[in-house]
Write an enzyme that holds these catalytic residues in place. Structure first.
Site, mmCIF file in Angstrom:
data_model
loop_
_atom_site.group_PDB
_atom_site.id
_atom_site.type_symbol
_atom_site.label_atom_id
_atom_site.label_comp_id
_atom_site.label_asym_id
_atom_site.label_seq_id
_atom_site.Cartn_x
_atom_site.Cartn_y
_atom_site.Cartn_z
ATOM 1 N N HIS A 1 -16.503 -21.177 41.337
ATOM 2 C CA HIS A 1 -17.776 -21.613 41.910
ATOM 3 C C HIS A 1 -18.846 -20.593 41.583
ATOM 4 O O HIS A 1 -18.608 -19.402 41.618
ATOM 5 C CB HIS A 1 -17.664 -21.771 43.431
ATOM 6 C CG HIS A 1 -18.689 -22.711 43.979
ATOM 7 N ND1 HIS A 1 -18.468 -24.056 44.097
ATOM 8 C CD2 HIS A 1 -19.948 -22.502 44.417
ATOM 9 C CE1 HIS A 1 -19.545 -24.639 44.594
ATOM 10 N NE2 HIS A 1 -20.461 -23.716 44.796
ATOM 11 N N ASP B 1 -21.213 -29.489 55.346
ATOM 12 C CA ASP B 1 -21.906 -28.736 54.281
ATOM 13 C C ASP B 1 -22.688 -29.681 53.379
ATOM 14 O O ASP B 1 -23.798 -29.358 52.967
ATOM 15 C CB ASP B 1 -20.912 -27.928 53.441
ATOM 16 C CG ASP B 1 -21.630 -27.270 52.262
ATOM 17 O OD1 ASP B 1 -22.506 -26.428 52.518
ATOM 18 O OD2 ASP B 1 -21.363 -27.643 51.114
ATOM 19 N N ARG C 1 -31.045 -28.002 53.239
ATOM 20 C CA ARG C 1 -31.502 -26.651 52.886
ATOM 21 C C ARG C 1 -32.331 -26.665 51.615
ATOM 22 O O ARG C 1 -33.282 -25.902 51.470
ATOM 23 C CB ARG C 1 -30.288 -25.719 52.719
ATOM 24 C CG ARG C 1 -29.651 -25.348 54.042
ATOM 25 C CD ARG C 1 -28.322 -24.622 53.831
ATOM 26 N NE ARG C 1 -28.447 -23.472 52.972
ATOM 27 C CZ ARG C 1 -27.553 -23.112 52.041
ATOM 28 N NH1 ARG C 1 -26.466 -23.816 51.851
ATOM 29 N NH2 ARG C 1 -27.747 -22.040 51.313
ATOM 30 N N SER D 1 -21.312 -21.999 52.765
ATOM 31 C CA SER D 1 -21.411 -23.251 52.013
ATOM 32 C C SER D 1 -20.417 -23.258 50.853
ATOM 33 O O SER D 1 -19.704 -24.244 50.614
ATOM 34 C CB SER D 1 -22.849 -23.407 51.495
ATOM 35 O OG SER D 1 -22.932 -24.387 50.508
ATOM 36 N N LYS E 1 -16.289 -25.303 51.038
ATOM 37 C CA LYS E 1 -15.913 -26.326 50.043
ATOM 38 C C LYS E 1 -14.627 -25.921 49.333
ATOM 39 O O LYS E 1 -13.778 -26.753 49.050
ATOM 40 C CB LYS E 1 -17.020 -26.482 48.998
ATOM 41 C CG LYS E 1 -18.231 -27.200 49.520
ATOM 42 C CD LYS E 1 -19.172 -27.546 48.385
ATOM 43 C CE LYS E 1 -20.025 -26.377 47.961
ATOM 44 N NZ LYS E 1 -21.358 -26.334 48.509
HETATM 45 N N1 URA Z 1 -23.865 -23.055 46.069
HETATM 46 C C1 URA Z 1 -23.389 -23.673 47.171
HETATM 47 O O1 URA Z 1 -22.414 -24.404 47.108
HETATM 48 N N2 URA Z 1 -24.018 -23.475 48.313
HETATM 49 C C2 URA Z 1 -25.079 -22.665 48.437
HETATM 50 O O2 URA Z 1 -25.588 -22.518 49.515
HETATM 51 C C3 URA Z 1 -25.568 -22.025 47.282
HETATM 52 C C4 URA Z 1 -24.932 -22.234 46.102
#
Ligand code: URA
Length: 432
Positions: A82, A161, A168, A183, A187
């Protein structure tokens, strides 16, 4: 308990209990707590922060707001990656096919654009027909049968989220270490990853502009991962200038395809090989990073990685002819090469300014409901450290609106800085 009291407590710099955080997250996920209260809550967190304990509780509450995926019946060891978000970051579109071609199956849930930072889902949707809304069953079936998935968060996975992320994006509440850490990690936890490579970006076009902040974000996410018994490797990578050359959805997909074909910008290819190598080591497909890197290079050279992208696109309903022939991507109406106004060495290509200019062209959203224009964006020809002569191509604008083209040209010209003395290229990664 009342949502408004929790907002007030955070507004007044109080430390929330686990029960309060769980109450808020559950209520928001179920729709009992409306968007405006969640926005106020997010802003209070942006302004007043959260302790590591609160952040972990927020992460776990969001992860448990939906289904917790168990991939053990589909893959022997689930490795994921990620990025914390940046400009021109199309890494997943290259890295996934590469590691899958090296024998490591990966099912990844990606996000949409967030503020000035692009999102892999928006990029993949440049390919007509490509579905990013797989159900959990489809996700697992595809992972088992094809070994590669790149989809959105299914509705039942960390739904809190999913909702908060979209809010956001348009309420100025992205920039917060606890909100970003929770966040990303919720995930990954809900998605069933047993090991995770985190690409934490730092610089002008990252949510964490200083190395110090990026280190804090990285170490917080590693700690959350440890608590949840996952292996986490956090890499710190440069995001002062766009990654690679292309910024904008279809343009980035094209650059990713070119990279899988053995071309593409050198910095982007290097970045992808490094991330892929870490994933292959975590996934025990290689013993050392050197060995993993060689495997990754070979997967590109042999065409095996590109073939995995075809498999992915086809499996998710996309028109695979776009992978075979990038000329199929519909061009923007206006394509203008902007020339360097002076000679010198490039000392800055302000990534955030470029990202914001791309959003203004229509490549991202300023409201939740905004449609994405997949064709627009930029191709950056000169990057930090490059020598340029006056009149040489500096960047190309792809626009569908003449007035927006003029604004974009100016914005990206202003993103550049020049120096008369030689400038070193920026590093790709920083020490952890
Ligand atoms: N990537 C994400 O999944 N969440 C964030 O808040 C910022 C980047």
């Amino acid at each position: 308990m009342r949502a408004v009291d929790i907002i007030i407590k955070k507004r007044d710099r109080g430390e929330l209990t686990r029960e309060e955080i769980e109450f808020f997250v559950k209520g928001f996920a179920s729709g009992e707590i409306p968007d405006y209260q969640a926005s106020a809550f997010a802003m209070a967190v942006v302004l007043n922060g959260m302790t590591p304990r609160e952040t972990t509780d927020l992460t776990l509450a969001m992860a448990h707001s939906g289904q917790m995926l168990d991939l053990s019946d589909v893959v022997d060891f689930a490795v994921d990656k990620h990025s914390s978000g940046g400009v021109g970051d199309k890494t997943s579109i290259v890295v996934l096919p590469v590691v899958v071609a090296c024998g490591l199956p990966v099912g990844k849930m990606s996000g949409r654009g967030l503020g000035f930072s692009g999102g892999t889902l928006d990029k993949m949707e440049s390919i007509p027909g490509y579905r990013v809304d797989l159900t959990t069953e489809e996700f697992k079936r595809q992972l088992k049968e094809k070994g590669i998935v790149l989809s959105g968060q299914s509705l039942d996975l960390a739904p809190a989220d999913g909702k908060l992320y979209a809010l956001r994006d348009v309420t100025g509440t992205v920039q917060s270490i606890p909100l970003i850490a929770s966040s990303i990690m919720c995930k990954k936890l809900a998605g069933g990853a047993q090991a995770i490579v985190l690409d934490v970006k730092t610089g002008l076009g990252a949510f964490m502009t200083t190395l110090e902040e990026a280190r804090q974000l990285a170490s917080l996410m590693v700690d959350i991962g440890k608590l949840a018994e996952r292996e986490v490797v956090a890499l710190l990578s440069d995001m002062n200038q766009p990654l690679g050359c292309a910024v904008g959805n279809a343009l980035e997909v094209i650059e990713a395809i070119e990279t899988l074909k053995g071309g593409g910008p050198a910095d982007f290819r290097e970045h992808c090989l490094h991330i892929a190598a870490h994933m292959l080591v975590l996934g025990k497909r290689a013993k050392t990073l050197e060995e993993a890197r060689k495997m990754a290079e070979a997967a590109i050279a042999s065409g095996a990685a590109l073939e995995k992208l075809r498999v992915l696109v086809e499996a998710q309903g996309g028109d695979v002819r776009y992978v075979d022939d990038i000329g199929r991507f519909p061009p923007a109406k206006f394509i203008e090469v902007v020339k360097a106004p002076r000679s010198g060495y490039i000392s800055q290509v302000h990534a955030r300014a470029v990202g914001e200019a791309a959003v203004a062209l229509g490549a991202g959203r300023t409201k939740k409901s905004d449609p994405i224009d997949h064709a627009v964006g930029f191709v950056i020809h000169k990057k930090v450290g490059d020598r340029v002569e006056a009149g040489e191509p500096l960047f190309t604008v792809h626009a569908n609106d003449a007035a927006k083209l003029a604004e974009a040209r100016l914005a990206v010209l202003n993103a550049y800085a020049f120096s008369d003395v030689k400038v070193e290229p920026l590093p790709l990664f920083y020490d952890g």
